[in-house]
Design an enzyme around this catalytic site. Structure first.
Site, short mmCIF file in Angstrom:
data_model
loop_
_atom_site.label_atom_id
_atom_site.label_comp_id
_atom_site.label_asym_id
_atom_site.label_seq_id
_atom_site.Cartn_x
_atom_site.Cartn_y
_atom_site.Cartn_z
N HIS A 161 154.90 44.31 -50.19
CA HIS A 161 153.63 44.41 -51.17
C HIS A 161 153.25 45.92 -52.21
O HIS A 161 153.41 46.56 -51.53
CB HIS A 161 152.56 44.05 -50.99
N TYR B 201 146.73 45.43 -60.22
CA TYR B 201 145.81 45.66 -60.12
C TYR B 201 145.44 47.02 -59.86
O TYR B 201 146.42 47.71 -60.03
CB TYR B 201 144.52 45.11 -58.72
N ASP C 260 130.67 16.84 -36.07
CA ASP C 260 130.18 15.44 -36.58
C ASP C 260 131.65 14.22 -36.15
O ASP C 260 132.55 14.05 -36.37
CB ASP C 260 129.58 14.89 -37.22
P1 FAD Z 1 146.25 47.57 -38.95
O1 FAD Z 1 145.70 48.48 -40.33
O2 FAD Z 1 147.90 47.44 -39.02
O3 FAD Z 1 145.88 47.71 -37.50
C1 FAD Z 1 146.31 46.73 -36.38
C2 FAD Z 1 146.82 48.29 -35.60
O4 FAD Z 1 147.36 47.32 -34.02
C3 FAD Z 1 147.98 49.47 -35.76
O5 FAD Z 1 147.04 50.36 -35.84
C4 FAD Z 1 149.21 49.45 -34.82
O6 FAD Z 1 149.68 50.44 -34.63
C5 FAD Z 1 147.84 48.11 -33.89
N1 FAD Z 1 149.33 47.64 -32.93
C6 FAD Z 1 149.78 46.37 -33.08
N2 FAD Z 1 150.45 46.13 -32.42
C7 FAD Z 1 150.01 46.76 -31.14
C8 FAD Z 1 150.76 47.16 -29.70
N3 FAD Z 1 151.53 46.35 -29.14
N4 FAD Z 1 149.98 47.73 -28.79
C9 FAD Z 1 148.81 48.91 -29.02
N5 FAD Z 1 148.54 48.75 -30.50
C10 FAD Z 1 149.07 47.75 -31.55
N6 FAD Z 1 143.22 45.44 -48.16
C11 FAD Z 1 142.51 44.99 -49.19
O7 FAD Z 1 141.23 44.73 -48.40
N7 FAD Z 1 142.08 46.13 -50.56
C12 FAD Z 1 143.60 46.58 -51.05
O8 FAD Z 1 143.28 47.32 -52.14
C13 FAD Z 1 144.61 46.40 -50.34
N8 FAD Z 1 145.96 47.04 -50.56
C14 FAD Z 1 146.76 46.93 -49.61
C15 FAD Z 1 148.02 47.63 -50.80
C16 FAD Z 1 148.89 46.86 -49.26
C17 FAD Z 1 150.72 48.52 -50.57
C18 FAD Z 1 148.89 46.65 -48.40
C19 FAD Z 1 149.87 46.82 -47.60
C20 FAD Z 1 147.80 46.06 -47.99
C21 FAD Z 1 146.66 46.28 -48.48
N9 FAD Z 1 144.80 45.23 -48.19
C22 FAD Z 1 144.25 45.61 -48.37
C23 FAD Z 1 145.27 44.80 -46.60
C24 FAD Z 1 144.90 45.93 -45.68
O9 FAD Z 1 145.21 46.91 -45.28
C25 FAD Z 1 144.80 45.35 -44.00
O10 FAD Z 1 145.38 43.83 -44.66
C26 FAD Z 1 144.19 45.76 -42.88
O11 FAD Z 1 144.35 46.97 -43.24
C27 FAD Z 1 144.52 44.97 -41.81
O12 FAD Z 1 144.20 45.86 -40.64
P2 FAD Z 1 144.21 45.34 -39.52
O13 FAD Z 1 143.00 46.48 -38.68
O14 FAD Z 1 143.85 44.38 -39.22
O15 FAD Z 1 145.80 46.13 -38.87
#
Ligand code: FAD
Length: 830
Positions: A222, A260, A552
Site C-alpha cells: 500500500h 488519506y 444457539d
Molecule cells: P508487525 O508490526 O508487522 O509485527 C509483526 C512482527 O513479527 C514483525 O516485527 C516481524 O519481524 C515479526 N516476525 C514475523 N515472523 C517472525 C518469525 N518467524 N520470528 C520472529 N519474529 C517474526 N494501520 C492503522 O491502523 N492506521 C494507519 O494509518 C495505517 N497505515 C498504514 C500504512 C502503511 C503504508 C502500511 C503498510 C500499513 C498501515 N497500517 C495502518 C497497518 C498497520 O501498520 C499494521 O496493520 C500493523 O502495524 C500490524 O501490526 P502487527 O504487530 O500485527 O505486525
C-alpha cells in the site's frame, strides 16, 4: 502461571505482553526476528491514523480502547496518541449521504461524532479546496497513534515487569507433543512454552504453516508518500513538535479517491488505496536485515511512482497548497488483508496452546490484544470476537485462491461505499446445493455466504406480485434500501403464509455428533436436557462460564448415540470438536466424533398452511400432528427417496425441514415440486424468509445476540432449563443472573409510518438520546410494517415510542410485544 511465547514485537505482540502482565501472568517471552528498537514489520512504518468508527461494533470498540490506552502511555510528558480528531470529507453526493450512515454507526457504538457543513470543514481544515468539499464527518477523539514509539514504551514497561525480549531471533519452527504446542525453535535453541501466540503480522501464513494451520491473510503493498515542505504548514507544528507530536490538523480522509492525509511537521503524508493490488508472499522477502532502518526494512518496498500519479493529481486538487510541493519520499508498505476484512484472532480446533492475533491494524491493536489476553486468562473476551475468530472461515475460504481474490478485492474496495448486501463478483459458485440447476431455471437471484450460493428471490414468481391482495402490496423503498431487493419477496412471503413454499435450507450448518460420549458432551455444553428420547428436537443455547451466549443450536437426537446439530457458524464446529476432544482425552472410552455433514446432505424447508396437502400424497409415514408433533423428527420415504422429516419452522408456519443425502437432492426437489403443483407451491428465497423469521421473533446469532449478552437480556430465557439436573457450562452464572433485572433487552420494534425501511446497526433514540442500536431489520409483509430488533435499556417497555436514525432522518417506531405474528403458535401446531 503458563509459559507464553509471543512471536513478533510489533504493536500487537507488545500490547499482548502488556495486557498479560497486567493480568498477573509472569512467564512471557517475546521473540522477534528483527532488532527490537525497530523490528521492521508493518508497525515500524505505520503512519498511525486512527479512524475509530466502522460498521462493526466490535472493531469500533477495539479502536476506542486503543485510543484510551495509547493516551495513557506516556514518557517524559510525551504521550503515544495525538488526539487531533478525524475529518472525513465528501466530494460526491453519494459520499455525503454515506457519511450520515457512518454518523449513525458512531451513535450506535457510543463514539462522539458530528456531521459538518462544507464551511465547517474549511474552518477546521483551511487547506481544503472549498470548491470540492460538500461536507464532512468530524470525530473529535480520532487521531494519530505513535505506533513505533508506543511499541518501544511497551517493551520498556513490560521488560521492567519481567517480560523477556529476544531480538534478532527468528522462530523457525513450533514444537509439539501430539496436539499440544511445547515451544518454539530458534537458531539459538528451543524456547519451551505452554502457549504460543503468533503476532507475526503479515508473516502469519508462514507461522501458521509451522503447525499446519492455514491463516487466510494476504500481504499487500500500500503506497505512502511524504511531500516536500508545504508552505502553508510552515511554522504551524512547532509547539506540537516540542510535545513529541508533529501534527495539529485533524487526520483527513478523502475516500472518494481512496486517499488519506496527515501532517509530518511541515510536510504532508499521503496514503493511497486507489492503485492496483500488489500481493506479496512474505517468505519471498528474505531474512530481516540486522541493520533495519527507516529505509531498509522487509515491510517496505520500493515506491512505484506511476501507481501514485493519480493520487498526486487528486491530492493537489483537494489540497491546493500541495501544488507548490513535490513528492519527497515514498514507499510501498506491506500489511495484511483477509477475505472479509476482519482481523484473525483465536485458536485452531486441532492444536492446543497455539493462538494467533494477526491482520490487525494499529487502530485496533490494543483492543485485540486485550481481548486475547482476556481469552487466555479468563476464557472469555468482554468484547464479542465472533467476527474475528480464526475458526469463522469455512474450508473453502482458507484456500490460497480464495484468499488471493477476496483479499485483493477488499483492498480495492476499502474506501468504497458498500451496501450491507453488496456481493462480490468473484469467486462465485464455490458451493451450490443439489437444487441449484432447478433454482437457476426458476430465475433465482443468488447471494453468497460462506461460499454458498443462496437464492434471495426467484424471478419466476414475478407475476405473483400483480395478483397480491392490496394489504400485501409492497410499499416503495428509498433508493438505498431498494438495492439488492425485489418486490417479489412480498409475493413469496404471501404464498408462504397463505399456501405453501419451499426454501433451500442446505447452507445452514449441520454437524453430526456421535459416539458413547455424545450425550455427556451435549449435556455439558447446552442449557437444555438433551438426554431425551431419539426423535426429539431441542432448541438450546451454548453459554460461556459467565452465562453469556456463545451460540444457539438445534439438537436433533437421531439415535441413542447419534445427534445432529443445526448450527450457525464454523466456529460452533470448532468449539464442539475441541470440547469433544478434551472430554475424550479425560475419558477415552467415551469417545466422540464431530463431523461437518453440511455439504454431504441437503435440506428443503416446506412451509405453509398447505404443506401437509403437498406431502401427504408422497409420504409413507404419518405426518399428522399426532404422528409427528412439533419439535420431533422421523425417517420417511418420499416417492422412493429416504429422508428425515424434521418438524420445525423458522417462518412460523406448519411444515418440515426435509433432509436427505446430497445425491438424492435434485430428485427430492423435483418430487416435492411435482406434488406441490396442485397446491400452489412456489420456491421462496432468503429475503422473504428473513421477513417471516423476524415476524416470529426468531433471533440470529451473531447479529441479534453475541457473547456480550445473556439469555435473559436476549429474550431467550425459554431456551434455558432452569431445573436441568446435570451441570452445564454457565449454569452457576445463569442461576445468579436469573435473579437480576436485565439492564438492557433485545426488543422488537415496528415502524410507525409502515414504510420507512432500516437495514440494521442504526442508532435508536429514546427520550432524545442514543440509547441502543438495531440488530436486524426487515419489512414484515404480514404485519405490513418494517420490523427492527434493537438493544434498548431494560426499562424501555412495550408501547414506548422511540426513534431510529436512518441516514440522518429520524424514523418513529414503537416497542412491541413479541411475537409480532401468531404469538400463540397456533399455525405451527395444526
Ligand atoms: P508487525 O508490526 O508487522 O509485527 C509483526 C512482527 O513479527 C514483525 O516485527 C516481524 O519481524 C515479526 N516476525 C514475523 N515472523 C517472525 C518469525 N518467524 N520470528 C520472529 N519474529 C517474526 N494501520 C492503522 O491502523 N492506521 C494507519 O494509518 C495505517 N497505515 C498504514 C500504512 C502503511 C503504508 C502500511 C503498510 C500499513 C498501515 N497500517 C495502518 C497497518 C498497520 O501498520 C499494521 O496493520 C500493523 O502495524 C500490524 O501490526 P502487527 O504487530 O500485527 O505486525
Amino acid at each position: 502461571t503458563q509459559r507464553v511465547v509471543i512471536i513478533g514485537a510489533g504493536i500487537v505482540g507488545t500490547n499482548l505482553a502488556d495486557e498479560l502482565v497486567s493480568r498477573g501472568w509472569t512467564d512471557i517471552t517475546v521473540v522477534e526476528q528483527g532488532p527490537l528498537h525497530m523490528p521492521g514489520g508493518s508497525t515500524s512504518h505505520a503512519p498511525g491514523l486512527v479512524f475509530q468508527t466502522s460498521p462493526s461494533k466490535t472493531m469500533t470498540h477495539f479502536a476506542r480502547y486503543t485510543v484510551e490506552k495509547l493516551l495513557s502511555i506516556e514518557k517524559d510528558g510525551h504521550r503515544c496518541f495525538n488526539q487531533v480528531g478525524g475529518l472525513e470529507v465528501a466530494t460526491t453526493p453519494a459520499r455525503l449521504e454515506d457519511l450520515k450512515r457512518k454518523h449513525g454507526y458512531a451513535s450506535s457504538w457510543g463514539i462522539e461524532a458530528r456531521l459538518v457543513s462544507a464551511e465547517e470543514c474549511f474552518k477546521m481544515y483551511p487547506h481544503l479546496n472549498d470548491d470540492m468539499v460538500l461536507g464532512g464527518l468530524h470525530i473529535p477523539t480520532d487521531g494519530l497513534a505513535l505506533a513505533a514509539r508506543a511499541t518501544q514504551l511497551l517493551i520498556e514497561r513490560t521488560s521492567k515487569a519481567g517480560v523477556r525480549y529476544l531480538g534478532h531471533t527468528p522462530v523457525t519452527g513450533i514444537e509439539r507433543d501430539g496436539r499440544h504446542v511445547t515451544g518454539v525453535s530458534t537458531p539459538g535453541g528451543i524456547i519451551p512454552a505452554d502457549i504460543v501466540v503468533s503476532c507475526a503480522g503479515f508473516w502469519g501464513v508462514e507461522l501458521g504453516a509451522m503447525v499446519g494451520v492455514k491463516i487466510p491473510l494476504l500481504p499487500l503493498a500500500h503506497q505512502y508518500a511524504k511531500t516536500t515542505a508545504v508552505p502553508a504548514l510552515a511554522g504551524r507544528n512547532i509547539n506540537s513538535l516540542l510535545n513529541g507530536m508533529n501534527a495539529t490538523l485533524p487526520i483527513l480522509r478523502h475516500q472518494d479517491k481512496g486517499l488519506y492525509y496527515r501532517e509530518h511537521g511541515g510536510q504532508y503524508g499521503i496514503g493511497y488505496y486507489g492503485h492496483r493490488p500488489m500481493p506479496i508472499v512474505a517468505s519471498s522477502l528474505g531474512l530481516t536485515p540486522r541493520d533495519v532502518n527507516e529505509k531498509n526494512m522487509p515491510s517496505r518496498l520500493d515506491f512505484t511512482t506511476e501507481d501514485f500519479d493519480p493520487a498526486w493529481k487528486e491530492s493537489q486538487k483537494l489540497l491546493p497548497t500541495l501544488q507548490d510541493t513535490e513528492i519527497a519520499d515514498g514507499f510501498n508498505g506491506i500489511f495484511s488483508f483477509t477475505p472479509d476484512g476482519g482481523p484473525i484472532l483465536g485458536q485452531p480446533a486441532h492444536i492446543d496452546g497455539f493462538y494467533v492475533a494477526e491482520a490487525v491494524w494499529v487502530t485496533h491493536s490494543a483492543g485485540v490484544a486485550r481481548a486475547l489476553a482476556q481469552i487466555l486468562t479468563t476464557g472469555r473476551s468482554e468484547i464479542d470476537v465472533s467476527e474475528c475468530e480464526l475458526s469463522r472461515f469455512e474450508e473453502i475460504q482458507l484456500t490460497q485462491d480464495y484468499v488471493n481474490q477476496t483479499g485483493q478485492q477488499n483492498f480495492t474496495e476499502i474506501y468504497d461505499i458498500i451496501h450491507p448486501l453488496q456481493q462480490r463478483v468473484s469467486p462465485r459458485n464455490l458451493r451450490v446445493s443439489p437444487f441449484h440447476s432447478r433454482q437457476q431455471e426458476l430465475g433465482a437471484f443468488f447471494l453468497e455466504t460462506g461460499g454458498w450460493e443462496r437464492p434471495w428471490w426467484y424471478e419466476a414468481n414475478k407475476d405473483l406480485v400483480k395478483s397480491l391482495p392490496p394489504s400485501w402490496q409492497p410499499v416503495d423503498r428509498d433508493p438505498w434500501s431498494a438495492q439488492v431487493h425485489s418486490p417479489i419477496s412480498a409475493a413469496e412471503a404471501w404464498k408462504t403464509r397463505n399456501a405453501v413454499a419451499m426454501f433451500d435450507m442446505t447452507a445452514f450448518h449441520r454437524f453430526e455428533v456421535c459416539g458413547p460420549g455424545a450425550v455427556s458432551l451435549l449435556q455439558r455444553l447446552t442449557t437444555s436436557n438433551i438426554s431425551t428420547k431419539p426423535g426429539t428436537v431441542t432448541y438450546t443455547l451454548l453459554l460461556n462460564d459467565e452465562g453469556s451466549i456463545r451460540g444457539d443450536i438445534f439438537v436433533l437426537r437421531l439415535d441413542d448415540d447419534v445427534f445432529q446439530i443445526g448450527a450457525n457458524t464454523a466456529t460452533d464446529l470448532a468449539y464442539l470438536t475441541r470440547e469433544g476432544r478434551v472430554q475424550q482425552q479425560e475419558n477415552p472410552g467415551q469417545w466422540i466424533q464431530v463431523r461437518d455433514i453440511t455439504g454431504s446432505t441437503c435440506c428443503i424447508g416446506l412451509w405453509g398452511p398447505r404443506a401437509r396437502d403437498v406431502i401427504s400424497g408422497i409420504s409413507t409415514v404419518d405426518l399428522s400432528n399426532q404422528g409427528l408433533p412439533y419439535f420431533t423428527l422421523k425417517k420417511a420415504v418420499l416417492s422412493g427417496i429416504p429422508v428425515t422429516m424434521i418438524r420445525k419452522s423458522y417462518v412460523g408456519e406448519l411444515g418440515w425441514e426435509i433432509q436427505t443425502s446430497a445425491e438424492y437432492g435434485q430428485r427430492l426437489w423435483d418430487t416435492i415440486w411435482q406434488a406441490g403443483k396442485l397446491h400452489g407451491l412456489i420456491a421462496g428465497g432468503r429475503s422473504a424468509f428473513n421477513s417471516l423469521r423476524l415476524e416470529k421473533g426468531y433471533r440470529t446469532y451473531g447479529a441479534d445476540m453475541t457473547t456480550e449478552h445473556n439469555p435473559f437480556e436476549a429474550g431467550l430465557a425459554y431456551a434455558v432449563e432452569a431445573n436441568k439436573k446435570d451441570d452445564f457450562v454457565g449454569k452457576a452464572a445463569i442461576q445468579r443472573l436469573s435473579n437480576q433485572v436485565p439492564s438492557r433487552r433485545l426488543r422488537a420494534l415496528t415502524v410507525d409510518d409502515g414504510r420507512s425501511m432500516i437495514l440494521g446497526k442504526e442508532p435508536v433514540f429514546y427520550n432524545g438520546k442514543a440509547a441502543g442500536y438495531v440488530t436486524t431489520a426487515a419489512f414484515g409483509y404480514t404485519i405490513r410494517k418494517p420490523i427492527a430488533y434493537a438493544w434498548l435499556p431494560g426499562g424501555v417497555d412495550e408501547g414506548t415510542k422511540v426513534e431510529i436514525e436512518y441516514f440522518g432522518k429520524r424514523i418513529r417506531a414503537t416497542v412491541e410485544t413479541e411475537s409480532l405474528y401468531d404469538p400463540e403458535m397456533n399455525r405451527l401446531s395444526q
